[in-house]
Design a protein around this motif. Structure first.
Motif, mmCIF file in Angstrom:
data_model
loop_
_atom_site.group_PDB
_atom_site.id
_atom_site.type_symbol
_atom_site.label_atom_id
_atom_site.label_comp_id
_atom_site.label_asym_id
_atom_site.label_seq_id
_atom_site.Cartn_x
_atom_site.Cartn_y
_atom_site.Cartn_z
ATOM 1 N N THR A 433 0.909 -1.218 -0.171
ATOM 2 C CA THR A 433 -0.121 0.068 -0.038
ATOM 3 C C THR A 433 0.819 1.121 0.197
ATOM 4 N N ILE A 434 2.064 1.049 0.669
ATOM 5 C CA ILE A 434 2.912 2.143 0.650
ATOM 6 C C ILE A 434 3.413 2.738 -0.671
ATOM 7 N N GLY A 435 3.861 1.724 -1.366
ATOM 8 C CA GLY A 435 4.215 1.825 -2.828
ATOM 9 C C GLY A 435 3.193 2.454 -3.675
ATOM 10 N N MET A 436 1.900 1.651 -3.276
ATOM 11 C CA MET A 436 0.709 2.197 -4.228
ATOM 12 C C MET A 436 0.158 3.548 -3.913
ATOM 13 N N ALA A 437 0.273 4.102 -2.658
ATOM 14 C CA ALA A 437 -0.371 5.006 -2.201
ATOM 15 C C ALA A 437 -0.001 6.375 -2.953
ATOM 16 N N VAL A 438 1.074 6.275 -3.791
ATOM 17 C CA VAL A 438 1.747 7.609 -4.176
ATOM 18 C C VAL A 438 1.480 7.583 -5.605
#
Length: 535
Positions: A433-438
């Motif tokens: 999610t951290i990678g997808m959030a941006v």
């Protein structure tokens, strides 16, 4: 698009503050949260078996015993049906996979068949089928009638037993005071049990392995258990059972059940007031209390056996009638044994024995290593994303990183509020999610760059960037959210843990990356009013 009403600003800030507040307890030692008032956020995320350590069991329901019990009851049903019609018969009993009976008079065969057919019913779950299946198959050969269970009945009874077993297993484990056990069906007759925080699988096996079918019977006064063994003759209507304590001693008890364990409404561990030994105090419902009182009144002076799973756990002598509907089970109990027996009696009896197919114990050290590895992966992923966003988009990248921090806080807050279980795959879902959030911010910022390259000013370029990126953001996240929902519905255990964190992360990332980020950009634009935009 860049204008926000005051109530919208207040609502966004309230959601962000709530996310920070409800995620904060996860970074505070559990002991420090003991004195926190109930109205303040104090719940922490539940850690799964792979993070916290605990016990894992894969159980199989003994389906053969379910069929065997039904066949035994069918013998009694056939006997009662024939007796009620006054039909003479011989040779009633189990034969192969069915019940066989021979009708004495040939002219009674059809009447007997009709009486036995009256025992047959439509299999549960198929009552509204166009071709309903029945539970009994009846075959007549001259004067011989054979009654067998149909395959539909066997399947229905197996399914019912598994579902009933799951509920009883859940009640037994809940009595242990553990948090978030995973109890679910696997296949047709298996039950998966994961109990985080319980590092004693032997106790768990003993607790779940007992059927806990309890009843009260009179001890035979014809002879002792030792005498029955020595003579190798058991009086009619009696059987030899053994005590649960070592060394095991034979006890001759009557087959007739005087009071069934299904009449128990409560069982609590306690201590005998005379000698301080651990005991189990039990209480019957009104019907059981009446039966118990009648039995004890008519059999003063006789031993009364308390039988659990065909073992005599206690055989006290009836000194006086017990009319209050309550009693006490004493024996060589430890405090834990008395507590476990009370749990078994309160939870109820299993419909069939459970056999342990697989067992594993995850130590807390391994769970701590998993958490540490997950933390390292999250930190590395977060630092890489933060550096990339600042290097690529400067000040706007910093705003995206602030939104990313709020996103992670909201994930932790949602997991804490829902009391969902965080597993190692769940940590992987957070890192993903951290990678997808941006991604949403990258789409927005690239759109803004295109608008600036086309010659638009800062405000029109930013507004157009958010407007045009919104549909792409929604399309990408909705499809991923659908995948997460399918994983949660179809998966089990670790797969569900991954789906939960991924689904929550998608919802929070859309909110923070688009709404919160847009609010921060709007505030910056109103205050700085830049003539040109460098992005």
């Amino acid at each position: 698009m860049l204008h926000f009403d005051r109530w919208k600003v207040a609502l966004i800030l309230l959601v962000c503050f709530a996310g920070l507040a409800y995620s904060a307890p996860n970074f505070i030692p559990k002991a420090s949260l003991q004195g926190v008032p109930e109205w303040l956020p104090h719940q922490q995320i539940n850690l799964g078996l792979d993070l916290r350590g605990g016990s894992y069991l894969l159980l199989a329901v003994d389906t053969a015993s379910i069929v065997r019990d039904r066949q035994q009851s069918l013998v009694n049903d056939v006997r009662n049906a024939l007796r009620s019609e006054r039909i003479p018969y011989t040779g009633l009993g189990l034969q192969g996979e069915g019940v066989s009976v021979r009708i004495t008079n040939p002219e009674d065969v059809e009447k007997a068949r009709e009486a036995i057919e009256g025992l047959s019913t439509i299999v549960s779950g198929n009552a509204f089928s166009t071709l309903p299946e029945r539970d009994l198959a009846i075959v007549t050969t001259e004067r011989q009638i054979t009654v067998a269970l149909t395959e539909a009945e066997k399947i229905a009874r197996t399914q019912s037993a598994v579902q009933q077993s799951i509920e009883i297993v859940r009640r037994r484990i809940d009595e242990l005071g553990t948090t978030e056990p995973v109890i679910q069906q696997q296949g047709t007759d298996r039950i998966l049990v994961q109990v985080p925080g319980l590092d004693d699988p032997q106790r768990l096996k003993e607790l779940l392995g007992q059927t806990a079918k309890m009843n009260f019977r009179l001890v035979s006064n014809a002879m002792s258990g030792q005498q029955a063994l020595a003579s190798r003759t058991v009086p009619s209507g009696t059987e030899i059972l053994y005590t649960a304590d070592e060394p095991r001693a034979p006890v001759l008890v009557e087959r007739r059940i005087m009071v069934g364990g299904d009449r128990l409404v409560d069982a609590q561990p306690g201590f005998d007031q005379r000698n301080g030994q651990p005991v189990v105090n039990f209480r019957f419902d009104s019907s059981g209390a009446r039966q118990f009182g009648e039995v004890t009144r008519n059999n003063v002076g006789r031993p009364f056996a308390i039988v659990l799973d065909d073992k005599v756990i206690s055989a006290p002598r009836i000194n006086e009638p017990i009319m209050g509907g309550s009693g006490q089970i004493s024996g060589s109990f430890t405090v834990q044994a008395a507590n476990d027996l009370a749990i078994l009696l309160r939870a109820g009896a299993l419909p069939a024995p459970l056999n342990v197919l697989e067992e594993r114990t995850v130590g807390p050290g391994l769970g701590a290593d998993s958490i540490r590895a997950g933390e390292i992966a999250a930190v590395i992923g977060s630092v890489a994303v933060v550096v990339f966003m600042i290097a690529s988009y400067g000040f706007f990248g910093l705003l995206a990183n602030i939104a990313l921090f709020l996103n992670v806080a909201m994930i932790f807050a949602a997991l804490s509020i829902l009391q969902a279980t965080l597993t190692l795959p769940g940590i992987a879902g957070i890192v993903l999610t951290i990678g997808m959030a941006v991604d949403a911010n990258v789409l927005i910022y690239e759109r803004i760059r295109e608008e600036i390259a086309a010659g638009k000013g800062p405000i029109p370029a930013i507004e157009a960037g958010y407007n045009r990126a919104l549909s792409s953001i929604l399309d990408a996240n909705i499809t991923t959210l659908i995948s997460a929902a399918i994983l949660f519905q179809m998966g089990s255990g670790p797969v569900r843990g991954f789906a939960v964190t991924l689904g929550i992360g998608i919802i929070t990332s859309v909110f923070t990356a688009f709404t919160v980020n847009r609010l921060m950009v709007s505030v910056w634009l109103r205050r700085r009013r830049p003539k040109t935009l460098y992005l």
